[in-house]
Design a protein around this motif. Sequence first.
Motif, PDB file in Angstrom:
ATOM      1  N   SER A 174      18.254  50.656  49.178  1.00 19.13           N
ATOM      2  CA  SER A 174      17.848  50.208  47.887  1.00 19.13           C
ATOM      3  C   SER A 174      18.112  48.541  47.764  1.00 19.13           C
ATOM      4  O   SER A 174      18.885  47.989  48.739  1.00 19.13           O
ATOM      5  CB  SER A 174      18.310  50.685  46.711  1.00 19.13           C
ATOM      6  N   TYR A 175      17.147  48.196  46.903  1.00 22.33           N
ATOM      7  CA  TYR A 175      17.386  46.620  46.902  1.00 22.33           C
ATOM      8  C   TYR A 175      17.111  45.944  45.411  1.00 22.33           C
ATOM      9  O   TYR A 175      17.010  47.051  44.399  1.00 22.33           O
ATOM     10  CB  TYR A 175      15.988  46.004  47.603  1.00 22.33           C
ATOM     11  N   GLU A 176      17.669  45.000  45.337  1.00 20.03           N
ATOM     12  CA  GLU A 176      17.537  44.285  43.876  1.00 20.03           C
ATOM     13  C   GLU A 176      16.864  42.823  43.723  1.00 20.03           C
ATOM     14  O   GLU A 176      17.632  42.404  44.766  1.00 20.03           O
ATOM     15  CB  GLU A 176      18.780  44.721  42.863  1.00 20.03           C
ATOM     16  N   LYS A 177      16.658  42.216  42.870  1.00 25.29           N
ATOM     17  CA  LYS A 177      16.292  41.061  42.723  1.00 25.29           C
ATOM     18  C   LYS A 177      17.661  40.065  42.500  1.00 25.29           C
ATOM     19  O   LYS A 177      18.646  40.778  41.784  1.00 25.29           O
ATOM     20  CB  LYS A 177      15.532  40.862  41.754  1.00 25.29           C
ATOM     21  N   VAL A 178      17.950  38.979  43.169  1.00 21.49           N
ATOM     22  CA  VAL A 178      19.074  38.269  43.179  1.00 21.49           C
ATOM     23  C   VAL A 178      18.951  37.352  41.715  1.00 21.49           C
ATOM     24  O   VAL A 178      17.868  36.813  41.607  1.00 21.49           O
ATOM     25  CB  VAL A 178      19.241  37.489  44.196  1.00 21.49           C
ATOM     26  N   VAL A 179      19.652  37.617  40.659  1.00 24.51           N
ATOM     27  CA  VAL A 179      19.477  36.911  39.556  1.00 24.51           C
ATOM     28  C   VAL A 179      20.841  36.088  39.053  1.00 24.51           C
ATOM     29  O   VAL A 179      21.500  36.406  38.377  1.00 24.51           O
ATOM     30  CB  VAL A 179      18.892  37.669  38.615  1.00 24.51           C
ATOM     31  N   SER A 180      21.061  34.937  39.936  1.00 22.92           N
ATOM     32  CA  SER A 180      22.332  34.378  39.486  1.00 22.92           C
ATOM     33  C   SER A 180      22.224  32.629  40.039  1.00 22.92           C
ATOM     34  O   SER A 180      21.300  32.528  40.839  1.00 22.92           O
ATOM     35  CB  SER A 180      23.513  34.786  40.131  1.00 22.92           C
ATOM     36  N   ASN A 181      22.636  32.090  39.258  1.00 23.22           N
ATOM     37  CA  ASN A 181      22.657  30.339  39.565  1.00 23.22           C
ATOM     38  C   ASN A 181      23.956  30.100  40.340  1.00 23.22           C
ATOM     39  O   ASN A 181      24.729  29.620  40.033  1.00 23.22           O
ATOM     40  CB  ASN A 181      22.742  29.568  38.189  1.00 23.22           C
ATOM     41  N   ILE A 182      23.711  30.487  41.772  1.00 25.75           N
ATOM     42  CA  ILE A 182      24.813  29.835  42.729  1.00 25.75           C
ATOM     43  C   ILE A 182      24.171  29.019  43.567  1.00 25.75           C
ATOM     44  O   ILE A 182      23.066  29.135  44.298  1.00 25.75           O
ATOM     45  CB  ILE A 182      25.185  31.422  43.382  1.00 25.75           C
ATOM     46  N   ARG A 183      25.097  28.116  43.695  1.00 21.13           N
ATOM     47  CA  ARG A 183      24.706  26.791  44.514  1.00 21.13           C
ATOM     48  C   ARG A 183      25.895  26.742  45.769  1.00 21.13           C
ATOM     49  O   ARG A 183      26.789  26.525  45.244  1.00 21.13           O
ATOM     50  CB  ARG A 183      24.226  25.543  44.023  1.00 21.13           C
ATOM     51  N   ILE A 184      25.416  26.524  46.844  1.00 22.57           N
ATOM     52  CA  ILE A 184      26.407  26.194  48.053  1.00 22.57           C
ATOM     53  C   ILE A 184      25.904  24.861  48.711  1.00 22.57           C
ATOM     54  O   ILE A 184      24.641  24.559  49.128  1.00 22.57           O
ATOM     55  CB  ILE A 184      26.471  27.138  49.171  1.00 22.57           C
ATOM     56  N   ARG A 185      26.760  23.793  48.634  1.00 22.80           N
ATOM     57  CA  ARG A 185      26.468  22.531  49.056  1.00 22.80           C
ATOM     58  C   ARG A 185      27.315  22.031  50.006  1.00 22.80           C
ATOM     59  O   ARG A 185      28.660  22.101  49.977  1.00 22.80           O
ATOM     60  CB  ARG A 185      26.334  21.479  48.002  1.00 22.80           C
ATOM     61  N   LEU A 186      26.792  21.581  51.212  1.00 22.39           N
ATOM     62  CA  LEU A 186      27.521  20.999  52.343  1.00 22.39           C
ATOM     63  C   LEU A 186      27.705  19.260  52.156  1.00 22.39           C
ATOM     64  O   LEU A 186      26.632  18.642  51.995  1.00 22.39           O
ATOM     65  CB  LEU A 186      26.853  21.262  53.580  1.00 22.39           C
ATOM     66  N   MET A 187      28.752  18.965  51.896  1.00 19.34           N
ATOM     67  CA  MET A 187      28.897  17.589  51.528  1.00 19.34           C
ATOM     68  C   MET A 187      29.718  17.050  52.820  1.00 19.34           C
ATOM     69  O   MET A 187      30.792  17.177  53.333  1.00 19.34           O
ATOM     70  CB  MET A 187      29.928  17.390  50.371  1.00 19.34           C
ATOM     71  N   GLU A 217      32.031  11.819  55.466  1.00 17.64           N
ATOM     72  CA  GLU A 217      31.807  10.322  56.210  1.00 17.64           C
ATOM     73  C   GLU A 217      30.728   9.598  55.435  1.00 17.64           C
ATOM     74  O   GLU A 217      31.080   8.627  54.845  1.00 17.64           O
ATOM     75  CB  GLU A 217      31.417  10.581  57.739  1.00 17.64           C
ATOM     76  N   CYS A 218      29.823  10.266  55.240  1.00 22.63           N
ATOM     77  CA  CYS A 218      28.440   9.460  54.666  1.00 22.63           C
ATOM     78  C   CYS A 218      28.120   9.914  53.267  1.00 22.63           C
ATOM     79  O   CYS A 218      27.554   9.196  52.295  1.00 22.63           O
ATOM     80  CB  CYS A 218      27.131   9.292  55.550  1.00 22.63           C
ATOM     81  N   GLY A 219      28.694  10.901  52.710  1.00 21.84           N
ATOM     82  CA  GLY A 219      28.454  11.429  51.480  1.00 21.84           C
ATOM     83  C   GLY A 219      27.236  12.208  51.124  1.00 21.84           C
ATOM     84  O   GLY A 219      27.159  12.423  50.026  1.00 21.84           O
ATOM     85  N   LYS A 220      26.463  12.399  52.185  1.00 17.09           N
ATOM     86  CA  LYS A 220      25.183  13.348  52.104  1.00 17.09           C
ATOM     87  C   LYS A 220      25.502  14.649  51.640  1.00 17.09           C
ATOM     88  O   LYS A 220      26.583  15.129  52.122  1.00 17.09           O
ATOM     89  CB  LYS A 220      24.456  12.986  53.299  1.00 17.09           C
ATOM     90  N   VAL A 221      24.780  14.965  50.907  1.00 13.98           N
ATOM     91  CA  VAL A 221      25.054  16.513  50.321  1.00 13.98           C
ATOM     92  C   VAL A 221      23.707  17.204  50.643  1.00 13.98           C
ATOM     93  O   VAL A 221      22.682  16.883  50.223  1.00 13.98           O
ATOM     94  CB  VAL A 221      25.257  16.557  48.839  1.00 13.98           C
ATOM     95  N   LYS A 222      23.736  18.348  51.298  1.00 15.51           N
ATOM     96  CA  LYS A 222      22.804  19.190  51.510  1.00 15.51           C
ATOM     97  C   LYS A 222      23.040  20.601  51.065  1.00 15.51           C
ATOM     98  O   LYS A 222      23.950  21.095  51.050  1.00 15.51           O
ATOM     99  CB  LYS A 222      22.776  19.510  53.058  1.00 15.51           C
ATOM    100  N   GLU A 223      22.033  21.208  50.368  1.00 20.27           N
ATOM    101  CA  GLU A 223      22.127  22.492  49.745  1.00 20.27           C
ATOM    102  C   GLU A 223      21.875  23.527  50.901  1.00 20.27           C
ATOM    103  O   GLU A 223      20.859  23.422  51.558  1.00 20.27           O
ATOM    104  CB  GLU A 223      21.179  22.736  48.575  1.00 20.27           C
ATOM    105  N   THR A 224      22.408  24.588  50.699  1.00 21.39           N
ATOM    106  CA  THR A 224      22.231  25.718  51.717  1.00 21.39           C
ATOM    107  C   THR A 224      22.285  27.135  51.204  1.00 21.39           C
ATOM    108  O   THR A 224      22.619  27.216  49.984  1.00 21.39           O
ATOM    109  CB  THR A 224      23.274  25.411  52.972  1.00 21.39           C
ATOM    110  N   ARG A 225      21.801  28.017  51.887  1.00 23.40           N
ATOM    111  CA  ARG A 225      21.829  29.328  51.283  1.00 23.40           C
ATOM    112  C   ARG A 225      22.564  30.353  52.309  1.00 23.40           C
ATOM    113  O   ARG A 225      22.420  30.320  53.686  1.00 23.40           O
ATOM    114  CB  ARG A 225      20.300  29.896  51.260  1.00 23.40           C
ATOM    115  N   ASP A 226      23.277  31.201  51.698  1.00 21.15           N
ATOM    116  CA  ASP A 226      23.935  32.255  52.344  1.00 21.15           C
ATOM    117  C   ASP A 226      23.962  33.566  51.845  1.00 21.15           C
ATOM    118  O   ASP A 226      24.793  33.789  50.501  1.00 21.15           O
ATOM    119  CB  ASP A 226      25.404  31.804  52.497  1.00 21.15           C
TER     120      ASP A 226
END
Length: 159
Positions: free
Chosen positions: A88-101, A104-113
């Motif tokens: 069975s499946y369901e829609k993912v409904v949440s506001n979850i953010r994972i960011r790689l920071m 050294e340079c402070g760059k932020v990249k959003e990723t999905r897991d």
Amino acid sequence: MAEVTGNSALAKRFDEYLTQHRMRHTPERAAVLQRVLSTSRPFNIESLRAMLEADSYYVSRATLYNTIELLIDAGIVRRLKLDGNHASYEKVVSNIRIRLMCDECGKVKETRDPNFIAFINTRKFTAFNATGFDLYVTGTCSTCARKLKRMKRLKRDNK
Ligand SMILES: [Zn+2]
């Protein structure tokens, strides 16, 4: 977790996912996505197929499985473990953010897991209604890691 990610955001995410992976935006994929977004209850391949057929839309089982796998990978759908043989499946409904920071340079990249998101969705907090989740992962980006390695080598060679 509360429903805070709107359907338009999820549709946009799938659009970006297909583009990123150089996959075609087919009418079948669009129809499956729309049907999945319009339901808030868990579904399986058969019930999804029935819902599509109710709209006079006929999609093969192979296409359905295939599209669901893409939706899972894109973080729009997750697999539920309910009854052994039938997934069975369901829609993912949440506001979850994972960011790689990068430290050294402070760059932020959003990723999905998807696995991590599914896990966070199972968490409940006492006397608190969670509406979102922000996780910062600290470390070194690949560009800075290369730079640091080069600097280390230079230091060593100058000794
Ligand atoms: Zn960096």
